[in-house]
Design a protein around this motif. Structure first.
Motif, PDB file in Angstrom:
ATOM      1  N   HIS A  83      39.917  11.242 -34.094  1.00 38.39           N
ATOM      2  CA  HIS A  83      38.794  11.618 -34.947  1.00 38.39           C
ATOM      3  C   HIS A  83      39.268  12.688 -35.927  1.00 38.39           C
ATOM      4  N   ARG A  84      38.699  12.662 -37.123  1.00 38.84           N
ATOM      5  CA  ARG A  84      39.070  13.640 -38.150  1.00 38.84           C
ATOM      6  C   ARG A  84      37.826  14.402 -38.586  1.00 38.84           C
ATOM      7  N   ARG A  85      38.046  15.675 -38.891  1.00 35.40           N
ATOM      8  CA  ARG A  85      36.930  16.501 -39.332  1.00 35.40           C
ATOM      9  C   ARG A  85      36.339  15.922 -40.617  1.00 35.40           C
ATOM     10  N   LYS A  86      35.040  15.823 -40.672  1.00 32.88           N
ATOM     11  CA  LYS A  86      34.370  15.260 -41.835  1.00 32.88           C
ATOM     12  C   LYS A  86      34.694  16.075 -43.079  1.00 32.88           C
ATOM     13  N   GLY A  87      35.043  15.369 -44.148  1.00 28.96           N
ATOM     14  CA  GLY A  87      35.393  16.028 -45.396  1.00 28.96           C
ATOM     15  C   GLY A  87      36.856  16.371 -45.513  1.00 28.96           C
ATOM     16  N   SER A  88      37.632  16.207 -44.440  1.00 32.01           N
ATOM     17  CA  SER A  88      39.061  16.512 -44.470  1.00 32.01           C
ATOM     18  C   SER A  88      39.851  15.239 -44.744  1.00 32.01           C
ATOM     19  N   ASP A  89      41.005  15.389 -45.394  1.00 34.08           N
ATOM     20  CA  ASP A  89      41.901  14.258 -45.621  1.00 34.08           C
ATOM     21  C   ASP A  89      43.246  14.492 -44.941  1.00 34.08           C
ATOM     22  N   ALA A  90      43.249  15.279 -43.868  1.00 33.37           N
ATOM     23  CA  ALA A  90      44.485  15.621 -43.171  1.00 33.37           C
ATOM     24  C   ALA A  90      45.100  14.396 -42.516  1.00 33.37           C
ATOM     25  N   ASN A  91      46.436  14.336 -42.506  1.00 38.84           N
ATOM     26  CA  ASN A  91      47.173  13.316 -41.782  1.00 38.84           C
ATOM     27  C   ASN A  91      47.530  13.832 -40.399  1.00 38.84           C
ATOM     28  N   LEU A  92      48.051  12.925 -39.562  1.00 40.97           N
ATOM     29  CA  LEU A  92      48.427  13.333 -38.210  1.00 40.97           C
ATOM     30  C   LEU A  92      49.525  14.383 -38.233  1.00 40.97           C
ATOM     31  N   ALA A  93      50.427  14.290 -39.212  1.00 36.22           N
ATOM     32  CA  ALA A  93      51.572  15.191 -39.245  1.00 36.22           C
ATOM     33  C   ALA A  93      51.157  16.640 -39.479  1.00 36.22           C
ATOM     34  N   ASP A  94      50.074  16.857 -40.216  1.00 36.06           N
ATOM     35  CA  ASP A  94      49.631  18.224 -40.507  1.00 36.06           C
ATOM     36  C   ASP A  94      48.187  18.398 -40.054  1.00 36.06           C
ATOM     37  N   ARG A  95      47.947  18.057 -38.773  1.00 38.72           N
ATOM     38  CA  ARG A  95      46.564  18.002 -38.280  1.00 38.72           C
ATOM     39  C   ARG A  95      45.879  19.366 -38.350  1.00 38.72           C
ATOM     40  N   GLN A  96      46.511  20.447 -37.877  1.00 37.69           N
ATOM     41  CA  GLN A  96      45.984  21.809 -37.989  1.00 37.69           C
ATOM     42  C   GLN A  96      44.504  21.896 -37.605  1.00 37.69           C
ATOM     43  N   GLY A  97      44.158  21.257 -36.506  1.00 40.93           N
ATOM     44  CA  GLY A  97      42.793  21.349 -36.014  1.00 40.93           C
ATOM     45  C   GLY A  97      41.827  20.383 -36.657  1.00 40.93           C
ATOM     46  N   ASP A  98      42.271  19.640 -37.683  1.00 40.31           N
ATOM     47  CA  ASP A  98      41.371  18.695 -38.343  1.00 40.31           C
ATOM     48  C   ASP A  98      41.412  17.318 -37.695  1.00 40.31           C
ATOM     49  N   ILE A  99      42.395  17.063 -36.818  1.00 41.84           N
ATOM     50  CA  ILE A  99      42.510  15.791 -36.111  1.00 41.84           C
ATOM     51  C   ILE A  99      42.298  16.050 -34.626  1.00 41.84           C
ATOM     52  N   LEU A 100      41.421  15.269 -34.018  1.00 42.03           N
ATOM     53  CA  LEU A 100      41.078  15.436 -32.610  1.00 42.03           C
ATOM     54  C   LEU A 100      41.334  14.116 -31.893  1.00 42.03           C
ATOM     55  N   ASP A 101      42.075  14.153 -30.775  1.00 35.95           N
ATOM     56  CA  ASP A 101      42.313  12.957 -29.965  1.00 35.95           C
ATOM     57  C   ASP A 101      41.376  13.009 -28.767  1.00 35.95           C
ATOM     58  N   CYS A 102      40.300  12.252 -28.851  1.00 36.04           N
ATOM     59  CA  CYS A 102      39.263  12.317 -27.820  1.00 36.04           C
ATOM     60  C   CYS A 102      39.638  11.567 -26.550  1.00 36.04           C
ATOM     61  N   ALA A 103      40.841  10.960 -26.505  1.00 36.64           N
ATOM     62  CA  ALA A 103      41.317  10.383 -25.251  1.00 36.64           C
ATOM     63  C   ALA A 103      41.766  11.470 -24.294  1.00 36.64           C
ATOM     64  N   ALA A 104      42.002  12.682 -24.811  1.00 35.40           N
ATOM     65  CA  ALA A 104      42.487  13.783 -23.976  1.00 35.40           C
ATOM     66  C   ALA A 104      41.531  14.965 -23.945  1.00 35.40           C
ATOM     67  N   CYS A 105      40.456  14.929 -24.739  1.00 33.54           N
ATOM     68  CA  CYS A 105      39.515  16.052 -24.770  1.00 33.54           C
ATOM     69  C   CYS A 105      38.123  15.529 -25.084  1.00 33.54           C
ATOM     70  N   ASP A 106      37.153  16.384 -24.968  1.00 38.98           N
ATOM     71  CA  ASP A 106      35.775  15.983 -25.237  1.00 38.98           C
ATOM     72  C   ASP A 106      35.530  15.900 -26.743  1.00 38.98           C
ATOM     73  N   PRO A 107      34.671  14.965 -27.174  1.00 36.34           N
ATOM     74  CA  PRO A 107      34.324  14.889 -28.600  1.00 36.34           C
ATOM     75  C   PRO A 107      33.676  16.186 -29.068  1.00 36.34           C
ATOM     76  N   ALA A 108      33.802  16.457 -30.363  1.00 36.34           N
ATOM     77  CA  ALA A 108      33.228  17.664 -30.948  1.00 36.34           C
ATOM     78  C   ALA A 108      32.374  17.285 -32.144  1.00 36.34           C
ATOM     79  N   ALA A 109      31.388  18.101 -32.436  1.00 31.68           N
ATOM     80  CA  ALA A 109      30.517  17.853 -33.582  1.00 31.68           C
ATOM     81  C   ALA A 109      31.297  18.045 -34.877  1.00 31.68           C
ATOM     82  N   GLY A 110      30.929  17.269 -35.893  1.00 29.88           N
ATOM     83  CA  GLY A 110      31.572  17.404 -37.194  1.00 29.88           C
ATOM     84  C   GLY A 110      32.811  16.558 -37.364  1.00 29.88           C
ATOM     85  N   PHE A 111      33.103  15.680 -36.399  1.00 36.32           N
ATOM     86  CA  PHE A 111      34.264  14.797 -36.487  1.00 36.32           C
ATOM     87  C   PHE A 111      33.793  13.343 -36.522  1.00 36.32           C
ATOM     88  N   SER A 112      34.518  12.507 -37.246  1.00 34.44           N
ATOM     89  CA  SER A 112      34.215  11.075 -37.304  1.00 34.44           C
ATOM     90  C   SER A 112      35.472  10.284 -36.977  1.00 34.44           C
TER      91      SER A 112
END
Length: 460
Positions: A83-112
């Motif tokens: 999932h990626r933070r809404k409004g962000s265009d970050a890639n996996l290589a430079d995720r910096q908190g804008d990319i979330l892998d919900c297979a290992a953590c709980d979903p968070a608000a503001g991500f699609s």
């Protein structure tokens, strides 16, 4: 044994997600393995026993053709757990908190969810280019456009490269690889301007994730998964038994999506049975699972490319970045020194034909001018009466040459033997006997036009 297949799109290729004809079916962002199986099956007149062993026994498997970027890096379907933070265009290589892998953590608000995308192992997104065109059906009774029957196609654009694979017994893989080498037509509407590809045998791609020693398994599907439950029937909610292993599926951490369609079989002239598939990019998380790490195949329809998955003990996003990137040997876009591309050869041929046509036209104009004088001379020799071949003779000559008839047979009537001066070579037939059929055909058309003028042959 495993071999790779590099697929270059020479024309746009229609890879519709469904066989529907209404609206504009969405194009798949890859080359389905079923298309390669169909091309191989149609490539030769296989004996019945061999055809069954190659295409129906399941021993030989045709992998989907995955897209390749311009640098030769393989692009994999994005895991649905990312999932990626809404409004962000970050890639996996430079995720910096804008990319979330919900297979290992709980979903968070503001991500699609990231969907319908392809990512290389360097973490950068690869966009598969497509094009949409609108067309109209042809009424077979009139040969014209049928009223109110518009339809559309979305097709993968020409110039892209895809990387597929063959896996099975060595003799079967070698036979099919040899059959698929060269140009083929894939996808829908192959009789129009769609579907031409060039297939080349290359090294197969391999993905080997590093292990961490954990017992949790993340099963990331690189192709559609035709899952079968413990009762032997297709299922949309597979358990560990569908993966031929043990363990517990953690559905709160798993991400799946279904795709339902009934493929059209051109040989049967009807649709095949409907299929419910778990879409590529889906992720199943299993706890206390002994599955070995690496590439696996699960479920049914593996000969069509279904069920290919990467098993890792890391979350899919992390596993993707940790993979060693396989590089596809890319075709050289520039022609070799001293060679000519097909377009250059065609242009040279057209230029040569145009030059030859212009030379014939110049000679025909001289012939018409000479014949005008000969007609006047022939009439004088006949005391002012009509002489020489008339419009009916020239018309017969033009039609006969168009149908491939012999020149001598077309000039066997008396007007062709009329003389326009003294001498053995002074007849109309003798004057024209050394002309080529192509030049005579042009001359016949020019003479018909000239003789239609008022006052021929005296009018200039």
């Amino acid at each position: 044994m495993r071999k790779g297949l590099r697929i270059e799109l020479l024309d746009d290729v229609i890879t519709s997600a469904s066989s529907a004809t209404a609206a504009t079916p969405r194009a798949l962002a890859y080359i389905p393995g079923a298309m390669l199986l169909g091309a191989a099956a149609a490539g030769r007149n296989w004996p019945v026993e061999q055809a069954f062993a190659l295409f129906q026994s399941g021993a030989l498997r045709f992998d989907d053709g995955l897209p390749v970027d311009q640098a030769g890096a393989l692009a994999l379907p994005v895991p649905m757990s990312l999932h990626r933070r809404k409004g962000s265009d970050a890639n996996l290589a430079d995720r910096q908190g804008d990319i979330l892998d919900c297979a290992a953590c709980d979903p968070a608000a503001g991500f699609s969810a990231l969907r319908d995308r392809s990512y290389c192992t360097n973490g950068h997104e690869h966009v598969v280019r497509s094009r949409t065109s609108l067309r109209t059906a042809i009424d077979p009774a009139t040969g014209r456009a049928a009223e109110g029957q518009l339809f559309g196609y979305e097709a993968l654009r020409a110039g892209q490269v895809f990387w597929a694979g063959l896996e099975g017994p060595k003799d079967q893989v070698d036979d099919i690889a040899q059959c698929l080498e060269g140009e083929h037509f894939l996808g829908r509407s192959r009789s129009a301007e769609f579907g031409r590809v060039r297939i080349t045998t290359v090294e197969p791609w391999q993905l080997s994730p590093d292990g961490t020693g954990e017992t949790t398994r993340y099963v990331w599907f690189l192709s559609d998964f035709w899952a079968v439950g413990s009762n032997g029937l297709p299922t949309a909610r597979p358990g560990a038994e569908a993966l031929a292993t043990t363990g517990t599926v953690l559905w709160q951490r798993s991400f799946t999506r279904m795709r339902r369609f009934a493929p059209y079989n051109a040989h049967w002239h009807k649709r095949a049975p409907e299929r419910d598939l778990i879409s590529r990019g889906s992720v199943l998380v299993l706890e206390d699972c002994p599955l070995p790490l690496g590439l696996h195949r699960f479920g049914i329809g593996q000969e069509l490319g279904y069920g290919l998955a990467l098993v890792s003990d890391r979350p899919p996003g992390e596993a993707l970045l940790a993979l060693e990137q396989p590089d596809v040997p890319m075709p050289d876009p520039r022609p070799a020194a001293g060679s000519q591309t097909r377009v250059v050869k065609w242009l040279a041929k057209m230029a040569e034909r145009d030059a030859g046509g212009k030379e014939i036209e110049r000679k025909v104009q001289r012939d018409v001018a000479d014949l005008r004088k000969y007609y006047i001379s022939a009439r004088r020799l006949k005391g002012g009466q009509e002489a020489g071949p008339g419009r009916s003779q020239w018309g017969r000559l033009e039609a006969g040459l168009r149908n491939g008839e012999k020149v001598a047979a077309l000039m066997d009537t008396k007007p062709w033997d009329d003389r326009f001066k003294a001498g053995d070579k002074a007849t109309f037939k003798a004057m024209l006997e050394d002309r080529s059929p192509e030049r005579l055909a042009h001359l016949a058309k020019a003479m018909l036009a000239a003789m239609a003028q008022e006052g021929w042959p005296d009018a200039d």
